[in-house]
Design a protein around this motif. Structure first.
Motif, PDB file in Angstrom:
ATOM      1  N   THR A 194     -10.115  -6.935   1.240  1.00 10.98           N
ATOM      2  CA  THR A 194      -8.750  -6.414   1.327  1.00 10.98           C
ATOM      3  C   THR A 194      -8.645  -5.286   2.339  1.00 10.98           C
ATOM      4  N   SER A 213      -3.014  -9.560   1.157  1.00  7.16           N
ATOM      5  CA  SER A 213      -3.758  -8.924   0.067  1.00  7.16           C
ATOM      6  C   SER A 213      -3.411  -9.562  -1.272  1.00  7.16           C
ATOM      7  N   ASN A 273      -0.062  -0.491  -5.178  1.00 10.54           N
ATOM      8  CA  ASN A 273      -0.634   0.127  -3.976  1.00 10.54           C
ATOM      9  C   ASN A 273       0.439   0.804  -3.139  1.00 10.54           C
ATOM     10  N   SER A 316       1.153   4.258  -4.591  1.00 10.29           N
ATOM     11  CA  SER A 316       0.196   5.304  -4.221  1.00 10.29           C
ATOM     12  C   SER A 316       0.415   5.759  -2.784  1.00 10.29           C
ATOM     13  N   PHE A 347      -3.903   1.006   1.747  1.00  6.08           N
ATOM     14  CA  PHE A 347      -3.620  -0.207   0.991  1.00  6.08           C
ATOM     15  C   PHE A 347      -4.922  -0.921   0.642  1.00  6.08           C
ATOM     16  N   SER A 370      -6.936   1.310  -1.973  1.00 10.24           N
ATOM     17  CA  SER A 370      -6.326   1.272  -3.305  1.00 10.24           C
ATOM     18  C   SER A 370      -6.610  -0.052  -3.994  1.00 10.24           C
ATOM     19  N   MET A 371      -6.650  -1.109  -3.234  1.00  5.16           N
ATOM     20  CA  MET A 371      -6.934  -2.420  -3.807  1.00  5.16           C
ATOM     21  C   MET A 371      -8.349  -2.487  -4.369  1.00  5.16           C
ATOM     22  N   GLU A 408      -8.163  -1.517  -7.921  1.00  5.31           N
ATOM     23  CA  GLU A 408      -7.428  -2.550  -8.647  1.00  5.31           C
ATOM     24  C   GLU A 408      -8.350  -3.731  -8.949  1.00  5.31           C
ATOM     25  N   ASP A 456      -4.156   7.499  -7.130  1.00  5.09           N
ATOM     26  CA  ASP A 456      -4.386   6.097  -7.460  1.00  5.09           C
ATOM     27  C   ASP A 456      -5.386   5.941  -8.597  1.00  5.09           C
TER      28      ASP A 456
END
Length: 749
Positions: A285, A533, A554, A557, A613, A616-617, A620, A688
């Motif tokens: 990602t 993503s 995302n 954040s 992005f 942050s993924m 996740e 995040d």
């Protein structure tokens, strides 16, 4: 895929010495190559198809050497005790000019005693130096050579300051203090998280080795492509952070399996099969987000994006190969050198803790948690509406540096616009005469320029040797970082003279065109990053709602990160705290020098978006992987969310602390670009990993219930089953796989 990664991890564990030797050899050879052949970088900010690029292309031919960007330098003179036209001072200045002519690559030296070369008070002057064949990446060395050559003037009491085309972002960074500080803080966090010195050193060693390989590749690529000077800094920031984090996730998983009594090599295989898949998708990602910058149409940003992606790829590869190799070599010694007062590693049954209790608490009141977190995140993101974008100039350099001193002298002597003049090139339909009096077309164009609002001075024109174009240097009333200078660029471009096509180049015009192109492409880049993503998450978890929700989280954040940037830089409430010095235009009262606004380059938000992005993924993916595993075992969504948060909360928090420490350490760099990224990344990761992953994501997953894992039957049949969570690998040794796995895969609301 999990089976393939498990086999790779098992092979690396069995052949640990070979894998370790290959990584050390690669890092050593690449580092040696950079020492032998150097690290070529460039300040090239070409924007194909733009008006500024057309002006620069015309300037490169027919107007003499040094007229294109990067081919000109200035030596600024300041005589405090007497004027520059006094006979002794003038003789010293002329001797200095003779010395400058002997500097390598100098093709022309223009005297300060020309028209417009000395200020009205006769105490500040500029020697214009035109260059041929100068390496634009060695501006610091050139400045020192010019200063040394002008020693006769300095001996006569004249202050001599060399000014090149460098900006604050072009500054040579020679300190490794930030990297060392970030690594030391990361080591402390790892010691606290693992409780043993050996385990804490594994992620550090892995990250540093992968970073060495990545930086070596980037450095050698500079011999074949244009590598921005900030590429290595960005790659270090991101590569160091993700390298430690990915190894941390794998090591945490491996130690839990060892605590459950799983044999070493089997634990390595299971770790690679489950957490390795999460690392692969998480890194994917980040790379996808950075690769999407190719749609900006801005070559420097495109290159900066995929070069930074190289460090991420190296971090993923080292996590999937080097970490299993080290774990295989260390065996149970990974828990050696235990620190005093540290507890033993908890296995599957030992997950009850603060994060597990938080998961239960959030699961019990999801609506209230959702409402409070949404309000809090909205408050954090609200200042982002006041984010101030614009170019930076040398006026934001550190006080006392040559670049800052030259900027201040030129500002006082010739006005703020002299620090970033416009280079106006006019193409004509017919041949124009070069002589006195000037061609009528040239006269008309010069009059129009002089009467343009915001123009302070127009230098005498220079006709191209093919007599088809003419060059004017135009000084505006505004500093290069002043947004009003961009308005002057547009007014000049709008001039209408029959038979003439006006193009505007120079630093201000180039940044104006770059900003316009990036702003126009931003919606496309954002849409591509979010879509790709989300598709990757869909492949990973086979859950459409989870993929969509992750993309939305995302973006939330990111709002907090941009809000922090607006408060610190645009509102100026933290500009001093991050080490910025006020430019001359705001120096005055105590408050004005304490709180001053700093513009953020137009391309920074988009680059920051791509990096954030992807990062942050990461969290996740790791959280969802754990929740999915818990749901496969229990079939209870509420319990799975609580268990998933409890199982990953401490690890994600430790990883986030490391990221925040690394990014915060880089705020100490003198480069304003790095400061902006340091603040934005640190705030976004902190928010995040705590507010979003600790409260918002669990609350929404509880409210969605079985919808989290719902997938349409047609889509279920089409999508490949990648199984990154390693369902068959998750149970302890000897435990049969629960039948709920199938129910979890095909759950319907």
């Amino acid at each position: 895929m999990s089976e393939l990664l498990g086999r790779l991890g098992g092979w690396c564990a069995r052949h640990g010495r070979i894998v370790l030797a290959l990584w050390v050899l690669a890092a050593g050879l690449l580092t040696a190559g950079t020492l032998v052949w150097g690290r070529p970088v460039t300040n090239n900010v070409a924007i194909p198809g733009s008006d500024a690029q057309r002006a620069h292309d015309l300037m490169r031919e027919g107007f003499g050497p040094g007229l294109d960007v990067g081919g000109t330098a200035q030596v600024v003179l300041y005589s405090k005790d007497r004027t520059l036209i006094d006979a002794p001072t003038r003789r010293a200045v002329e001797r200095a000019m003779d010395g400058i002519r002997r500097v390598p690559h100098v093709s022309e030296v223009q005297t300060p005693y020309r028209v417009g070369g000395i200020s009205s008070n006769l105490r500040i002057g500029t020697i214009v130096v035109r260059l041929r064949g100068q390496d634009s990446t060695r501006l610091g060395e050139l400045s020192q050579q010019l200063t040394d050559a002008a020693k006769p003037a300095a001996d006569a009491g004249v202050e001599v300051v060399a000014a090149t085309s460098a900006t604050p972002a072009d500054k040579e960074i020679k300190t490794g203090t930030s990297e060392i500080a970030g690594v030391l803080v990361a080591l402390l966090v790892l010691l606290f998280a693992f409780g043993t010195l050996v385990a804490a050193l594994v992620p550090i060693f892995t990250a540093l080795l992968s970073l060495g390989v990545g930086l070596g590749v980037i450095a050698l690529l500079g011999h074949v492509i244009d590598v921005p000077k900030s590429a290595s800094i960005m790659a270090t920031m991101i590569g160091l952070g993700v390298g430690i984090d990915y190894a941390l996730f794998l090591l945490s998983r491996h130690r839990r399996l060892l605590a459950d009594g799983v044999p070493v090599r089997d634990a390595v295989r299971r770790t690679a099969a489950s957490s390795g898949g999460a690392v692969l998708f998480a890194g994917g990602t980040v790379v996808i987000a950075l690769s999407a910058l190719m749609f900006t149409g801005f070559p420097m940003l495109i290159t900066l994006g995929w070069l930074t992606g190289i460090s991420v790829v190296c971090a993923v590869l080292s996590s999937l190969t080097l970490v299993p190799a080290l774990l295989g070599l260390l065996g149970h010694r990974v828990n050696a050198l235990r620190l005093p007062f540290s507890g033993r590693v908890a296995g599957r049954s030992g997950q009850a803790g603060g994060w597990a209790r938080l998961g239960v608490w959030v699961s019990g009141r999801p609506w209230r948690v959702l409402a409070v977190t949404v309000v809090a995140l909205a408050a954090l993101a609200a200042p982002a509406a006041a984010l101030k974008l614009g170019p930076l100039d040398a006026g934001y350099s550190d006080q006392g540096t040559p670049a800052r001193r030259a900027y201040e002298l030129i500002d006082v002597g010739f006005g703020p616009g002299a620090n970033g003049p416009l280079m106006v090139v006019a193409e004509t339909d017919r041949a124009i005469a070069d002589g006195t009096p000037a061609d009528p077309v040239v006269q008309v164009l010069r009059q129009r320029l002089e009467h343009t609002e915001g123009v302070a001075y127009v230098a005498p024109p220079k006709v191209n040797e093919n007599h088809r174009s003419v060059l004017f240097q135009v000084v505006t009333d505004y500093a290069p970082s002043d947004h009003r200078a961009l308005d002057v660029v547009e007014r000049v471009r709008a001039l209408q003279v029959p038979g003439v096509r006006v193009h505007v180049g120079g630093e201000v015009a180039g940044l104006s065109d770059a900003g316009a192109r990036i702003m126009g492409r931003t919606p496309l880049v954002v849409a591509i990053v979010v879509l790709l993503s989300a598709m990757l998450l869909l492949l990973a978890f086979r859950a459409p709602l989870v993929a969509i929700k992750a993309a939305v989280m995302n973006l939330v954040s990111l709002g907090a990160a941009f809000g922090a940037l607006a408060v610190v830089f645009s509102d100026g409430l933290g500009s001093r705290l991050v080490g910025m010095d006020p430019p001359p235009s705001v120096e005055g009262s105590y408050l004005s020098t304490l709180f001053f606004s700093v513009p953020i380059d137009t391309y920074v938000p988009l680059m920051l978006f791509a990096v954030l992005f992807g990062l942050s993924m990461d969290y996740e993916v790791f959280l969802l992987t754990s929740v999915r595993q818990a749901y496969a075992r229990t079939g209870d969504n509420r319990r799975a969310v609580a268990e998933g948060l409890g199982a990953t909360g401490r690890v994600i928090t430790s990883a986030a602390l490391i990221m925040v420490a690394v990014f915060t350490a880089f705020i100490a760099y003198p480069d304003p670009l790095v400061k902006v990224f340091g603040v934005g990344l640190a705030v976004a990761i902190a928010v995040d990993a705590t507010v979003i992953r600790g409260f918002l994501v669990p609350a929404t997953m509880v409210l969605l219930g079985r919808l989290n894992w719902w997938i349409p039957r047609r889509l279920d049949r089409v999508l490949p089953d990648l199984a990154i969570e390693g369902r068959e690998e998750d149970a302890p040794a000897g435990t049969p796989e629960p039948e709920l796995v199938g129910a979890a895969r095909h759950a319907r609301p």
